[in-house]
Scaffold this motif. Structure first.
Motif, PDB file in Angstrom:
ATOM      1  N   ILE A 162       0.837  -1.196   0.000  1.00 31.68           N
ATOM      2  CA  ILE A 162       0.000   0.000   0.000  1.00 31.68           C
ATOM      3  C   ILE A 162       0.876   1.251   0.000  1.00 31.68           C
ATOM      4  O   ILE A 162       1.765   1.404   0.847  1.00 31.68           O
ATOM      5  N   THR A 163       0.614   2.136  -0.949  1.00 29.36           N
ATOM      6  CA  THR A 163       1.317   3.414  -1.027  1.00 29.36           C
ATOM      7  C   THR A 163       0.426   4.515  -0.462  1.00 29.36           C
ATOM      8  O   THR A 163      -0.748   4.643  -0.848  1.00 29.36           O
ATOM      9  N   LEU A 164       0.972   5.313   0.463  1.00 32.45           N
ATOM     10  CA  LEU A 164       0.218   6.399   1.104  1.00 32.45           C
ATOM     11  C   LEU A 164       0.632   7.751   0.527  1.00 32.45           C
ATOM     12  O   LEU A 164       1.779   7.947   0.109  1.00 32.45           O
ATOM     13  N   LYS A 165      -0.312   8.685   0.511  1.00 32.64           N
ATOM     14  CA  LYS A 165      -0.009  10.053   0.094  1.00 32.64           C
ATOM     15  C   LYS A 165      -0.689  11.008   1.072  1.00 32.64           C
ATOM     16  O   LYS A 165      -1.921  11.001   1.204  1.00 32.64           O
ATOM     17  N   ASP A 166       0.127  11.819   1.755  1.00 35.52           N
ATOM     18  CA  ASP A 166      -0.397  12.792   2.721  1.00 35.52           C
ATOM     19  C   ASP A 166      -0.529  14.156   2.055  1.00 35.52           C
ATOM     20  O   ASP A 166       0.416  14.653   1.437  1.00 35.52           O
ATOM     21  N   VAL A 167      -1.721  14.765   2.191  1.00 37.57           N
ATOM     22  CA  VAL A 167      -1.984  16.081   1.603  1.00 37.57           C
ATOM     23  C   VAL A 167      -2.668  16.953   2.656  1.00 37.57           C
ATOM     24  O   VAL A 167      -3.600  16.506   3.341  1.00 37.57           O
ATOM     25  N   LYS A 168      -2.192  18.214   2.779  1.00 40.73           N
ATOM     26  CA  LYS A 168      -2.802  19.138   3.736  1.00 40.73           C
ATOM     27  C   LYS A 168      -4.062  19.753   3.135  1.00 40.73           C
ATOM     28  O   LYS A 168      -4.040  20.273   2.018  1.00 40.73           O
TER      29      LYS A 168
END
Length: 469
Positions: A448-454
């Protein structure tokens, strides 16, 4: 336009004229059932399924007889049975291997949209037929009686020198074949190219009463089985014989020799068709290279069977094909776009566009036919596109099934992944970065690849995820 087919025997493309339009007859060499079928095995299955469909369209479904055999007596089968079931008697182990492998073969090719042939005989059913009629033993005995075969040390061998035009299919003279062939050296052979029709069985191996007065029980050679099954089910001369190009010599050459010399006919089949070789990512498929791919593996990896079928048909059957992941992705994209058009009906054969039919009637020119399908899709001709797809063996069912499996899998994955993502975000909020990193690493191990965005409005971190490719 009349149907034209390329004939390996004549090296020419010519109009197809069936012996009997009310019973067009075709034989194709089938699998040896000892292991999973690889993607190269799928090529003749798909190619001649398409020809079967086209012949049924032209001459009528009830006027085409298609035979594809099952080879269930072979040294590879014996070896696999002894390996997998060492504690069982060999014959019992062989039955387990051949039945399981045949069942798997049918499941795999069903997923490719392949119609069942009219007959699918097993080789062992045609060694000695208790009800009488043509079988392997009767053909062998005929060949011995008419001087085209001889008995030597409990073997029966075909006397190649007795057939003046042996080698016509592969377009090689006997001298050329003798000079370049790797043949079994045996002192009992009259000539180096003579091949086995019957051989004695070793202790524990499958065995049948031998022909031609031989007292030792034995079993047939490989080539004789197709002569017996085609002759029994299609007659001494039939319309089309198909298979992979690798079978041209010696298998098909030897079939011709046996059948013609046993029946006294000028040909065995009027048209011989052969599909080209298959490579994987530019290299010959080989277990040693690690690029040996089975149909089952591709299906288990999530590729819809119809995608495999389209990917095969995008290359003309007589040309070599390079099987690549990129090609599969392109084929899936094409099929998905076609079946996304509203109103596609693959069951209506009354509106097949003439240009598609003309392409197929030109020696199964599938690249041209597929180009026509692209044009139909661009013009939003859903009736013509649907009819053409149906003729080519597509109905969209495997795409729908794949979508359903993907959705179900995504739900299952989400049920596992999303609580971990929530836990990671909570750890970040309380500045427990060690725990946050641990969860990220755990998810990475799960693919699983995660992407954090504000979030611009709230300023909070939001996380999206996807399955890594």
């Amino acid at each position: 336009m009349a149907l034209k087919l390329y004939n390996t025997l004549t090296r020419q493309k010519a109009a197809f004229e069936p012996i009997d339009p009310n019973n067009v007859r075709m034989y194709v060499c089938g699998p040896t059932v000892y292991d999973y079928a690889h993607i190269g095995n799928a090529r003749p299955v798909i190619v001649f399924d398409l020809l079967f469909r086209l012949l049924r369209y032209i001459f009528g479904a009830g006027h085409v007889t298609y035979v594809r055999n099952i080879t269930d007596v072979d040294d590879k089968i014996n070896a696999r049975a002894a390996r997998d079931y060492p504690d069982l008697p060999l014959n019992e182990a062989i039955r387990k291997v051949t039945q399981a492998t045949e069942d798997q073969f049918h499941k795999d090719i069903d997923a490719l949209g392949v119609l069942p042939p009219t007959y699918e005989p097993r080789a062992t059913e045609y060694i000695r037929r208790p009800e009488g009629g043509e079988d392997m033993v009767s053909i062998i005995e005929t060949l011995v009686k008419n001087g085209h075969a001889y008995v030597a040390e409990d073997h029966v061998l075909f006397d190649v020198a007795s057939m003046p035009d042996y080698g016509r299919l592969s377009n090689r003279s006997l001298d050329e074949m003798e000079a370049g062939a790797r043949v079994e050296v045996a002192p009992y052979k009259k000539g180096p190219m003579d091949f086995v029709l019957w051989k004695p069985s070793k202790p524990g191996e499958p065995a049948w009463p031998s022909p031609a007065g031989i007292k030792t029980p034995g079993r047939p050679g490989w080539h004789i089985e197709c002569s017996a099954m085609s002759g029994a089910l299609l007659g001494p001369v039939f319309d089309i014989h198909g298979g992979g190009i690798d079978l041209t010599f010696p298998h098909h050459e030897n079939e011709i020799a046996q059948s013609r010399c046993a029946h006294g006919t000028p040909v065995m089949a009027n048209v011989w068709m052969h599909n080209g070789f298959l490579q994987v990512e530019g290299e010959k498929m080989s277990k040693s290279l690690g690029n040996f791919i089975t149909i089952r593996e591709l299906l288990n990896d999530g590729w819809p069977g119809e995608v495999l079928r389209l990917n095969m048909l995008r290359t003309h059957y007589r040309q070599p094909i390079d099987w690549t992941k990129k090609g599969l992705e392109e084929s899936q994209k094409i099929l998905t776009a076609w079946f996304a058009l509203e109103g596609i009906d693959t069951n209506n054969r009354n509106v097949i566009p003439p240009a598609v039919l003309e392409a197929l009637e030109d020696d199964l020119n599938t690249p041209k036919a597929i180009a026509e399908l692209h044009g139909l899709a661009a013009a939003k001709d859903v009736k013509g596109l649907g009819a053409a797809l149906g003729l080519l063996g597509f109905d969209g069912s495997s795409l729908k099934a794949a979508d359903a499996r993907a959705a179900e899998s995504a739900q299952a994955v989400a049920a596992t992944i999303e609580p971990l993502i929530v836990a990671r975000l909570e750890a970040r909020k309380r500045k427990d970065f060690k725990e946050s990193d641990r969860i990220r690493d755990e998810l990475a191990r799960m693919g699983i690849t995660l992407k954090d965005v504000k979030n611009k409005d709230t300023g909070e971190i939001e996380t999206t995820w996807e399955v890594a490719r």
